[in-house]
Design a protein around this motif. Structure first.
Motif, mmCIF file in Angstrom:
data_model
loop_
_atom_site.group_PDB
_atom_site.id
_atom_site.type_symbol
_atom_site.label_atom_id
_atom_site.label_comp_id
_atom_site.label_asym_id
_atom_site.label_seq_id
_atom_site.Cartn_x
_atom_site.Cartn_y
_atom_site.Cartn_z
ATOM 1 N N THR A 1 0.824 -1.214 0.000
ATOM 2 C CA THR A 1 0.000 0.000 0.000
ATOM 3 C C THR A 1 0.856 1.261 0.000
ATOM 4 O O THR A 1 0.364 2.332 -0.369
ATOM 5 N N GLN A 2 2.133 1.137 0.379
ATOM 6 C CA GLN A 2 3.032 2.286 0.342
ATOM 7 C C GLN A 2 3.291 2.743 -1.098
ATOM 8 O O GLN A 2 3.739 3.860 -1.328
ATOM 9 N N LEU A 3 2.987 1.864 -2.059
ATOM 10 C CA LEU A 3 3.223 2.195 -3.471
ATOM 11 C C LEU A 3 2.001 2.806 -4.149
ATOM 12 O O LEU A 3 2.008 3.016 -5.365
ATOM 13 N N VAL A 4 0.967 3.122 -3.388
ATOM 14 C CA VAL A 4 -0.241 3.733 -3.964
ATOM 15 C C VAL A 4 0.083 5.001 -4.760
ATOM 16 O O VAL A 4 -0.511 5.218 -5.825
ATOM 17 N N ALA B 1 0.824 6.219 -12.376
ATOM 18 C CA ALA B 1 1.934 6.106 -13.327
ATOM 19 C C ALA B 1 2.045 4.693 -13.878
ATOM 20 O O ALA B 1 2.378 4.504 -15.050
ATOM 21 N N ILE B 2 1.736 3.687 -13.053
ATOM 22 C CA ILE B 2 1.822 2.299 -13.504
ATOM 23 C C ILE B 2 0.646 1.951 -14.411
ATOM 24 O O ILE B 2 0.809 1.243 -15.396
ATOM 25 N N SER B 3 -0.532 2.496 -14.112
ATOM 26 C CA SER B 3 -1.718 2.148 -14.903
ATOM 27 C C SER B 3 -1.841 2.967 -16.182
ATOM 28 O O SER B 3 -2.650 2.649 -17.046
ATOM 29 N N SER B 4 -1.055 4.006 -16.315
ATOM 30 C CA SER B 4 -1.085 4.821 -17.540
ATOM 31 C C SER B 4 0.348 5.088 -17.978
ATOM 32 O O SER B 4 1.276 4.507 -17.455
ATOM 33 N N SER B 5 0.499 5.973 -18.889
ATOM 34 C CA SER B 5 1.852 6.314 -19.356
ATOM 35 C C SER B 5 2.345 7.616 -18.747
ATOM 36 O O SER B 5 3.315 8.192 -19.227
ATOM 37 N N SER B 6 1.676 8.073 -17.675
ATOM 38 C CA SER B 6 2.099 9.332 -17.067
ATOM 39 C C SER B 6 3.400 9.138 -16.292
ATOM 40 O O SER B 6 3.668 8.050 -15.778
ATOM 41 N N PRO B 7 4.202 10.173 -16.202
ATOM 42 C CA PRO B 7 5.471 10.057 -15.470
ATOM 43 C C PRO B 7 5.195 9.928 -13.969
ATOM 44 O O PRO B 7 4.201 10.445 -13.467
ATOM 45 N N MET C 1 7.049 -9.506 -6.073
ATOM 46 C CA MET C 1 7.070 -10.245 -7.333
ATOM 47 C C MET C 1 6.764 -11.730 -7.135
ATOM 48 O O MET C 1 6.266 -12.388 -8.041
ATOM 49 N N LYS C 2 7.053 -12.244 -5.956
ATOM 50 C CA LYS C 2 6.774 -13.650 -5.669
ATOM 51 C C LYS C 2 5.310 -13.883 -5.303
ATOM 52 O O LYS C 2 4.852 -15.015 -5.298
ATOM 53 N N ASN C 3 4.593 -12.814 -5.016
ATOM 54 C CA ASN C 3 3.173 -12.912 -4.669
ATOM 55 C C ASN C 3 2.355 -12.935 -5.956
ATOM 56 O O ASN C 3 2.362 -11.963 -6.709
ATOM 57 N N PRO C 4 1.625 -14.036 -6.228
ATOM 58 C CA PRO C 4 0.858 -14.127 -7.484
ATOM 59 C C PRO C 4 -0.152 -12.994 -7.670
ATOM 60 O O PRO C 4 -0.431 -12.590 -8.798
ATOM 61 N N SER C 5 -0.676 -12.455 -6.583
ATOM 62 C CA SER C 5 -1.652 -11.367 -6.674
ATOM 63 C C SER C 5 -1.012 -10.038 -7.064
ATOM 64 O O SER C 5 -1.677 -9.160 -7.591
ATOM 65 N N LEU C 6 0.265 -9.895 -6.794
ATOM 66 C CA LEU C 6 0.955 -8.624 -7.049
ATOM 67 C C LEU C 6 1.907 -8.675 -8.225
ATOM 68 O O LEU C 6 2.286 -7.632 -8.759
ATOM 69 N N ARG C 7 2.318 -9.873 -8.618
ATOM 70 C CA ARG C 7 3.348 -10.035 -9.648
ATOM 71 C C ARG C 7 3.054 -9.233 -10.912
ATOM 72 O O ARG C 7 3.920 -8.561 -11.458
ATOM 73 N N GLY C 8 1.810 -9.290 -11.385
ATOM 74 C CA GLY C 8 1.450 -8.599 -12.620
ATOM 75 C C GLY C 8 1.638 -7.096 -12.551
ATOM 76 O O GLY C 8 1.998 -6.458 -13.532
ATOM 77 N N TYR C 9 1.404 -6.530 -11.378
ATOM 78 C CA TYR C 9 1.555 -5.082 -11.217
ATOM 79 C C TYR C 9 3.022 -4.686 -11.108
ATOM 80 O O TYR C 9 3.456 -3.713 -11.711
ATOM 81 N N VAL C 10 3.773 -5.447 -10.343
ATOM 82 C CA VAL C 10 5.165 -5.099 -10.066
ATOM 83 C C VAL C 10 6.070 -5.354 -11.262
ATOM 84 O O VAL C 10 7.029 -4.629 -11.490
ATOM 85 N N SER C 11 5.752 -6.379 -12.044
ATOM 86 C CA SER C 11 6.635 -6.718 -13.161
ATOM 87 C C SER C 11 6.085 -6.285 -14.516
ATOM 88 O O SER C 11 6.668 -6.617 -15.542
ATOM 89 N N SER C 12 5.004 -5.513 -14.524
ATOM 90 C CA SER C 12 4.430 -5.057 -15.792
ATOM 91 C C SER C 12 5.389 -4.107 -16.509
ATOM 92 O O SER C 12 6.246 -3.490 -15.873
ATOM 93 N N PRO C 13 5.246 -3.973 -17.812
ATOM 94 C CA PRO C 13 6.110 -3.039 -18.545
ATOM 95 C C PRO C 13 6.016 -1.606 -18.011
ATOM 96 O O PRO C 13 7.035 -0.925 -17.901
ATOM 97 N N ASN C 14 4.808 -1.159 -17.662
ATOM 98 C CA ASN C 14 4.677 0.202 -17.122
ATOM 99 C C ASN C 14 5.361 0.329 -15.760
ATOM 100 O O ASN C 14 5.962 1.357 -15.466
ATOM 101 N N ALA C 15 5.266 -0.709 -14.936
ATOM 102 C CA ALA C 15 5.938 -0.666 -13.635
ATOM 103 C C ALA C 15 7.449 -0.594 -13.828
ATOM 104 O O ALA C 15 8.146 0.114 -13.097
#
Length: 95
Positions: A33-36, A41-47, A67-81
């Protein structure tokens, strides 16, 4: 033991305890939640904002755990992230 050696040993032990205490005080609490501030920026192309970069740098030791958490992996390792991390100067962790 000679008094000088005993005194030196005590001083060294105290120094080690002080340094160990400061390391514990600087330990990070892993809370995704600290990464809110990075969500937009992760969900769009904004800086990323400066607050996002600050939080990302604080949470850097936790990124592999996320990244090891299946629920979070997609967000943390996405191209935008990865773009956000690069813009903030945070290297992609090698987990």
């Amino acid at each position: 033991m000679r008094p000088f050696t005993y005194t030196s040993l005590c001083a060294a032990a105290i120094l080690v305890m002080i340094l160990a205490g400061s390391q514990a005080a600087m330990a990070v609490t892993c809370q995704v939640t600290q990464l809110v501030p990075c969500a937009s920026a992760i969900s769009s192309s904004s800086p990323p904002s400066s607050q996002c970069c600050t939080k990302l740098k604080e949470q850097r030791p936790c990124l592999c755990q996320y990244m090891k958490n299946p629920s979070l992996r997609g967000y943390v390792s996405s191209p935008n992230a990865q773009k956000v991390a690069k813009a903030c100067g945070v290297p992609t962790p090698q987990c």
